[in-house]
Structure formats: structure tokens, C-alpha cells
Design a protein around this motif. Sequence first.
Motif, PDB file in Angstrom:
ATOM      1  N   UNK A  28      -6.716  -2.317   3.245  1.00 41.34           N
ATOM      2  CA  UNK A  28      -7.253  -3.435   4.026  1.00 41.34           C
ATOM      3  C   UNK A  28      -8.774  -3.372   4.066  1.00 41.34           C
ATOM      4  N   UNK A  29      -9.318  -2.178   4.295  1.00 43.87           N
ATOM      5  CA  UNK A  29     -10.767  -1.999   4.390  1.00 43.87           C
ATOM      6  C   UNK A  29     -11.457  -2.344   3.073  1.00 43.87           C
ATOM      7  N   UNK A  30     -10.839  -1.974   1.960  1.00 45.17           N
ATOM      8  CA  UNK A  30     -11.467  -2.216   0.661  1.00 45.17           C
ATOM      9  C   UNK A  30     -11.181  -3.613   0.121  1.00 45.17           C
ATOM     10  N   UNK A  31     -10.290  -4.335   0.756  1.00 47.60           N
ATOM     11  CA  UNK A  31      -9.970  -5.690   0.318  1.00 47.60           C
ATOM     12  C   UNK A  31      -9.024  -5.748  -0.867  1.00 47.60           C
ATOM     13  N   UNK A  32      -8.320  -4.669  -1.140  1.00 47.21           N
ATOM     14  CA  UNK A  32      -7.375  -4.646  -2.263  1.00 47.21           C
ATOM     15  C   UNK A  32      -6.221  -5.602  -1.973  1.00 47.21           C
ATOM     16  N   UNK A  33      -5.851  -6.349  -2.996  1.00 44.64           N
ATOM     17  CA  UNK A  33      -4.795  -7.342  -2.815  1.00 44.64           C
ATOM     18  C   UNK A  33      -3.504  -6.986  -3.527  1.00 44.64           C
ATOM     19  N   UNK A  34      -3.593  -6.210  -4.601  1.00 42.36           N
ATOM     20  CA  UNK A  34      -2.415  -5.923  -5.415  1.00 42.36           C
ATOM     21  C   UNK A  34      -2.261  -4.412  -5.575  1.00 42.36           C
ATOM     22  N   UNK A  35      -1.045  -3.936  -5.402  1.00 47.99           N
ATOM     23  CA  UNK A  35      -0.690  -2.540  -5.642  1.00 47.99           C
ATOM     24  C   UNK A  35       0.553  -2.531  -6.518  1.00 47.99           C
ATOM     25  N   UNK A  36       0.587  -1.628  -7.467  1.00 45.21           N
ATOM     26  CA  UNK A  36       1.765  -1.504  -8.312  1.00 45.21           C
ATOM     27  C   UNK A  36       2.814  -0.642  -7.609  1.00 45.21           C
ATOM     28  N   UNK A  37       4.025  -0.745  -8.086  1.00 48.02           N
ATOM     29  CA  UNK A  37       5.096   0.089  -7.545  1.00 48.02           C
ATOM     30  C   UNK A  37       4.750   1.563  -7.765  1.00 48.02           C
ATOM     31  N   UNK A  38       4.167   1.878  -8.926  1.00 51.59           N
ATOM     32  CA  UNK A  38       3.795   3.268  -9.223  1.00 51.59           C
ATOM     33  C   UNK A  38       2.759   3.782  -8.223  1.00 51.59           C
ATOM     34  N   UNK A  39       1.778   2.974  -7.868  1.00 54.26           N
ATOM     35  CA  UNK A  39       0.764   3.388  -6.896  1.00 54.26           C
ATOM     36  C   UNK A  39       1.398   3.645  -5.530  1.00 54.26           C
ATOM     37  N   UNK A  40       2.308   2.805  -5.128  1.00 50.89           N
ATOM     38  CA  UNK A  40       2.989   2.978  -3.845  1.00 50.89           C
ATOM     39  C   UNK A  40       3.845   4.244  -3.870  1.00 50.89           C
ATOM     40  N   UNK A  41       4.545   4.479  -4.982  1.00 45.70           N
ATOM     41  CA  UNK A  41       5.361   5.686  -5.102  1.00 45.70           C
ATOM     42  C   UNK A  41       4.476   6.939  -5.081  1.00 45.70           C
ATOM     43  N   UNK A  42       3.301   6.870  -5.699  1.00 47.90           N
ATOM     44  CA  UNK A  42       2.357   7.989  -5.663  1.00 47.90           C
ATOM     45  C   UNK A  42       1.955   8.301  -4.224  1.00 47.90           C
TER      46      UNK A  42
END
Length: 132
Positions: A28-42
Motif C-alpha cells: 500500500x505504501x509503495x503503491x504496488x497494484x499487482x502481485x503474482x501468485x508466486x510473490x504471495x506464496x514467497x
Amino acid sequence: MRKYIKLISIYWFMGIGIGSLAYIFFLWQSGAEIQTVQQIMNVVFISGLIGLVSMIFESETLPVIWQFIIHFCLVYSLDSCLNLLNGITTSFIWSWRFLAEFFITYLVIWLFIYLSFSTRVRNINKKLQEKN
């Protein structure tokens, strides 16, 4: 044996919960809008490992200061690994800015845990006093 499995499970899931909340805050702080499933699993996996690292505070043989130093170093290493896995450049991970952000986040999370723990202990003591 069941006691250890329960303890490991508690630390694993607490790590996932705290790590996920911290990650969402930084997204939220960095303004990221998209995360991959792999990033979430990491994030989930590394956060669980950080939770397991926190079991060092169950040790009664190590002095508390060493527990904090070891915990800080291991969590910093795991967080650095998470950033590498999620594609953040190595030059950022070894920067003073990253270290400062990590340190502040570490302190805020510990403050939250400390306040939560002390509130719980206070409530238990209050119930014990009422019982007597």
C-alpha cells in the motif's frame, strides 16, 4: 510430541499473519497494484519461517540480548531473501535505507507484540486476583 507440533504451528501461523500484514502495508505504501501468485506464496513461506525463527525466544539457556541479536539477524536475512525472490534488486537490499526501514518495521512489530502480550498478562493476573 503433540506439544511441539502445536507450538511450531502457532509460531508458523503467527509469522504468516504478521508477515502478511506487514507486506500488505508496504504494498500500500509503495503503491504496488499487482502481485503474482508466486510473490504471495514467497511472502507466506518466508513469513512462516520468520515465525519459526521467533521460537528462539522459547530458549531459557540463551541470554535475552543474544536472542534478540540472533533473531534480528535471521529475520533480516529472511527478509532480504524474500526481496530477492520477489525481484527487488540487490543494491536496494544492501542499502542504508532498507536497513533503516527494516529496523523501524522490526521495532513497530515488536512494540505491537509487547503491548499485546502485556495486555494479555494483565488480564490473566486480574482474573487470578478476582478468583482469590
